[in-house]
Design a protein around this motif. Structure first.
Motif, PDB file in Angstrom:
ATOM      1  N   LEU A  89      42.152 -49.491  45.483  1.00  0.00           N
ATOM      2  CA  LEU A  89      42.778 -50.226  44.382  1.00  0.00           C
ATOM      3  C   LEU A  89      43.544 -51.438  44.913  1.00  0.00           C
ATOM      4  N   ALA A  90      44.277 -51.242  46.013  1.00  0.00           N
ATOM      5  CA  ALA A  90      45.026 -52.349  46.610  1.00  0.00           C
ATOM      6  C   ALA A  90      44.095 -53.480  47.043  1.00  0.00           C
ATOM      7  N   GLU A  91      42.924 -53.096  47.570  1.00  0.00           N
ATOM      8  CA  GLU A  91      41.941 -54.090  47.999  1.00  0.00           C
ATOM      9  C   GLU A  91      41.440 -54.889  46.810  1.00  0.00           C
ATOM     10  N   LYS A  92      41.183 -54.207  45.698  1.00  0.00           N
ATOM     11  CA  LYS A  92      40.705 -54.893  44.486  1.00  0.00           C
ATOM     12  C   LYS A  92      41.761 -55.832  43.919  1.00  0.00           C
ATOM     13  N   LEU A  93      43.039 -55.372  43.937  1.00  0.00           N
ATOM     14  CA  LEU A  93      44.133 -56.157  43.366  1.00  0.00           C
ATOM     15  C   LEU A  93      44.705 -57.169  44.346  1.00  0.00           C
ATOM     16  N   LYS A  94      44.197 -57.152  45.602  1.00  0.00           N
ATOM     17  CA  LYS A  94      44.684 -58.032  46.669  1.00  0.00           C
ATOM     18  C   LYS A  94      46.183 -57.842  46.905  1.00  0.00           C
ATOM     19  N   LEU A  95      46.598 -56.574  46.947  1.00  0.00           N
ATOM     20  CA  LEU A  95      47.981 -56.214  47.231  1.00  0.00           C
ATOM     21  C   LEU A  95      48.054 -55.505  48.579  1.00  0.00           C
ATOM     22  N   PRO A  96      49.206 -55.554  49.264  1.00  0.00           N
ATOM     23  CA  PRO A  96      49.365 -54.767  50.490  1.00  0.00           C
ATOM     24  C   PRO A  96      49.222 -53.274  50.179  1.00  0.00           C
ATOM     25  N   ASP A  97      48.410 -52.550  50.945  1.00  0.00           N
ATOM     26  CA  ASP A  97      48.161 -51.146  50.632  1.00  0.00           C
ATOM     27  C   ASP A  97      49.434 -50.299  50.701  1.00  0.00           C
ATOM     28  N   VAL A  98      50.397 -50.684  51.576  1.00  0.00           N
ATOM     29  CA  VAL A  98      51.595 -49.866  51.706  1.00  0.00           C
ATOM     30  C   VAL A  98      52.432 -49.871  50.428  1.00  0.00           C
ATOM     31  N   ALA A  99      52.407 -50.986  49.684  1.00  0.00           N
ATOM     32  CA  ALA A  99      53.139 -51.036  48.414  1.00  0.00           C
ATOM     33  C   ALA A  99      52.521 -50.067  47.406  1.00  0.00           C
ATOM     34  N   VAL A 100      51.191 -50.024  47.378  1.00  0.00           N
ATOM     35  CA  VAL A 100      50.504 -49.087  46.479  1.00  0.00           C
ATOM     36  C   VAL A 100      50.773 -47.651  46.912  1.00  0.00           C
ATOM     37  N   PHE A 101      50.794 -47.392  48.228  1.00  0.00           N
ATOM     38  CA  PHE A 101      51.097 -46.043  48.720  1.00  0.00           C
ATOM     39  C   PHE A 101      52.491 -45.592  48.275  1.00  0.00           C
ATOM     40  N   LEU A 102      53.450 -46.507  48.304  1.00  0.00           N
ATOM     41  CA  LEU A 102      54.800 -46.168  47.840  1.00  0.00           C
ATOM     42  C   LEU A 102      54.790 -45.728  46.383  1.00  0.00           C
ATOM     43  N   LEU A 103      54.108 -46.492  45.549  1.00  0.00           N
ATOM     44  CA  LEU A 103      54.044 -46.169  44.120  1.00  0.00           C
ATOM     45  C   LEU A 103      53.328 -44.841  43.893  1.00  0.00           C
ATOM     46  N   ILE A 104      52.279 -44.582  44.668  1.00  0.00           N
ATOM     47  CA  ILE A 104      51.565 -43.296  44.563  1.00  0.00           C
ATOM     48  C   ILE A 104      52.503 -42.156  44.927  1.00  0.00           C
ATOM     49  N   GLY A 105      53.275 -42.328  45.999  1.00  0.00           N
ATOM     50  CA  GLY A 105      54.220 -41.297  46.396  1.00  0.00           C
ATOM     51  C   GLY A 105      55.242 -41.000  45.319  1.00  0.00           C
ATOM     52  N   MET A 106      55.728 -42.045  44.665  1.00  0.00           N
ATOM     53  CA  MET A 106      56.687 -41.840  43.570  1.00  0.00           C
ATOM     54  C   MET A 106      56.061 -41.029  42.441  1.00  0.00           C
ATOM     55  N   ALA A 107      54.785 -41.313  42.143  1.00  0.00           N
ATOM     56  CA  ALA A 107      54.106 -40.600  41.055  1.00  0.00           C
ATOM     57  C   ALA A 107      53.822 -39.144  41.412  1.00  0.00           C
ATOM     58  N   LEU A 108      53.548 -38.879  42.696  1.00  0.00           N
ATOM     59  CA  LEU A 108      53.189 -37.523  43.118  1.00  0.00           C
ATOM     60  C   LEU A 108      54.393 -36.675  43.520  1.00  0.00           C
ATOM     61  N   GLY A 109      55.561 -37.288  43.626  1.00  0.00           N
ATOM     62  CA  GLY A 109      56.748 -36.586  44.096  1.00  0.00           C
ATOM     63  C   GLY A 109      57.376 -35.666  43.075  1.00  0.00           C
ATOM     64  N   PRO A 110      58.457 -34.975  43.457  1.00  0.00           N
ATOM     65  CA  PRO A 110      59.131 -34.002  42.576  1.00  0.00           C
ATOM     66  C   PRO A 110      59.635 -34.599  41.273  1.00  0.00           C
ATOM     67  N   ALA A 111      59.943 -35.910  41.281  1.00  0.00           N
ATOM     68  CA  ALA A 111      60.485 -36.532  40.075  1.00  0.00           C
ATOM     69  C   ALA A 111      59.413 -36.782  39.017  1.00  0.00           C
ATOM     70  N   ALA A 112      58.131 -36.652  39.377  1.00  0.00           N
ATOM     71  CA  ALA A 112      57.054 -36.911  38.416  1.00  0.00           C
ATOM     72  C   ALA A 112      56.090 -35.719  38.370  1.00  0.00           C
ATOM     73  N   LEU A 113      54.984 -35.778  39.134  1.00  0.00           N
ATOM     74  CA  LEU A 113      53.948 -34.743  39.050  1.00  0.00           C
ATOM     75  C   LEU A 113      54.202 -33.530  39.941  1.00  0.00           C
ATOM     76  N   SER A 114      55.142 -33.633  40.854  1.00  0.00           N
ATOM     77  CA  SER A 114      55.506 -32.528  41.762  1.00  0.00           C
ATOM     78  C   SER A 114      54.314 -32.003  42.574  1.00  0.00           C
ATOM     79  N   MET A 115      53.433 -32.895  42.960  1.00  0.00           N
ATOM     80  CA  MET A 115      52.293 -32.495  43.773  1.00  0.00           C
ATOM     81  C   MET A 115      52.592 -32.575  45.269  1.00  0.00           C
TER      82      MET A 115
END
Length: 425
Positions: free
Chosen positions: A29-55
């Motif tokens: 997704l980061a490659e398609k959006l031409k964004l740094p992959d680490v920024a996308v990884f941060l957002l993914i972590g927030m979504a998967l963490g205890p405060a959201a999906l708790s995965m």
């Protein structure tokens, strides 16, 4: 029925499966959006963490989390060393030295003063924050310069700066953290001596380890491991870090120096076959990507949204000072005195904007968070905002800024769009 240890192992394996699956999709997704992959990884972590999906629920103080942070930081620093050229260092050594010493201290002090004034934390704690944020990020910068060729002198200086400031920023963080955790008072001379011991001790260990590694994979009668260069890399990272730490020196400086020696094997009159050199860099690129996924997704999953809610506005103010005041002051103090490098106006302006914060800051704040420091949650929130802001705002616009300043070059070494021959620049 499985034993408790087997159940825990399966639980960790499930975490790794989720992280690598989500990280791979996020990378695409980061490659398609031409964004740094680490920024996308941060957002993914927030979504998967205890405060959201708790995965993903891996505490910051856990052994596995600490291993990922320390080894990840070491490996990325080593990689930064391997792509740092002695030839470029000879031309811009004055600039790099000032950026990695005076620049790191200036950045730390300016951020510390801003943090003390805005959130009212003790100065030494604020200085710890400044030290954590003082290093730039080769993990974010290298992929950008690979896709968008910037004037060679500028690109390699920025990459070299990131490698050196990672090491010196990590050393400064170690010194300040030691002072905060110590009950005894240490004078100015003691602090300077501790810094020198950490830096030069690590440098010495890294030079020795890197030289041995380069010798073992070189094309000579004693190059016993030339067909096992990926394994030599892992051994070198572990050996440089652990030996330096055992000698009470900086393991981070050790791994960077080892990578520098290995990456410049030809300067040591050692020949590494092109096939082995390709295998070495392919391995580092592949492992570096996995480590970036692990570090940033885990960091995102550990973000405390309550702290962000309470201190988000203050964190943004501190990061604005960090980006628009600390960076330009640091650049002017480091580039202008170096008359030999002959920096042009557009190059200085590019340095103003090229200031990504990422892997090393994430690793360092993770280590600090595990110490039980009272202000660790607040510092984590500020570092997270700094990483997200510099990666989303600065890293994603770096190619555009380079184009506007006439610093993009073609494969033939000609400046893109705004014209002019690049030549030796």
């Amino acid at each position: 029925m499985h034993s408790e240890s087997v159940v825990q192992a399966q639980h960790l394996m499930m975490h790794l499966l989720v992280i690598f699956l989500a990280g791979t999709l996020g990378g695409r997704l980061a490659e398609k959006l031409k964004l740094p992959d680490v920024a996308v990884f941060l957002l993914i972590g927030m979504a998967l963490g205890p405060a959201a999906l708790s995965m993903i629920e891996l505490p910051a103080e856990s052994v596995l989390n600490q291993w990922i942070l320390i080894f990840g930081a070491c490996f990325i620093l080593f990689h930064g060393g391997t792509i740092t050229s002695f030839a470029v260092l000879r031309k811009v050594w004055g600039t790099v030295t000032l950026l990695a010493t005076t620049g790191v201290v200036l950045t730390a002090i300016i951020v510390a003063l801003a943090a003390k004034w805005i959130v009212g934390i003790p100065f030494m704690v604020a200085l710890l924050l400044g030290a954590i944020l003082a290093s730039t990020d080769p993990a974010a910068l290298v992929p950008i310069f690979q896709k968008f060729p910037v004037r060679p002198k500028v690109a390699q200086t920025v990459i070299t700066e990131s490698a050196f400031t990672d090491a010196t920023g990590a050393i400064m963080t170690t010194v300040i953290m030691g002072l905060l955790m110590s009950e005894s008072q240490v004078g100015a001379l003691g602090i300077v001596w501790q810094f020198v011991q950490l830096a030069f001790g690590g440098l010495l260990v890294g030079i020795v380890v890197g030289a041995i590694a380069a010798f073992l994979i070189s094309e000579n009668d004693y190059g016993l491991l030339k067909e096992f260069s990926p394994l030599v890399i892992v051994i070198s990272v572990l050996a440089a870090y652990l030996l330096a730490e055992q000698m009470h020196a900086s393991g981070f400086m050790g791994v960077f120096a080892a990578g520098l020696m290995l990456g410049n094997a030809r300067s040591l009159r050692l020949t590494v076959l092109a096939k082995e050199e390709h295998a070495m860099h392919s391995f580092m690129d592949a492992i570096g990507l996995k480590l970036r996924m692990l570090i940033f997704i885990l960091l995102g999953s550990q973000v405390d949204f309550a702290v962000l809610r309470d201190y988000g506005a203050a964190a943004v103010l501190i990061v604005v000072v960090f980006m628009v005041i600390a960076r330009p002051v640091t650049v002017l103090a480091s580039l202008l005195p170096d008359r030999q490098a002959g920096w042009a106006r557009e190059e200085v302006l590019f340095f103003f904007w090229t200031r990504e914060t990422g892997v090393i800051a994430a690793a360092l704040i993770g280590i600090v968070a595990s110490t039980g420091l009272a202000e660790a949650r607040l510092l984590s929130a500020i570092v997270f905002v700094a990483i997200l802001a510099t990666l989303l705002v600065q890293a994603s616009t770096t190619p555009w800024v380079a184009r506007k300043l006439g610093l993009l070059v073609s494969a033939q070494g000609q400046l893109d769009e705004n014209g002019g021959k690049d030549g030796d620049k």
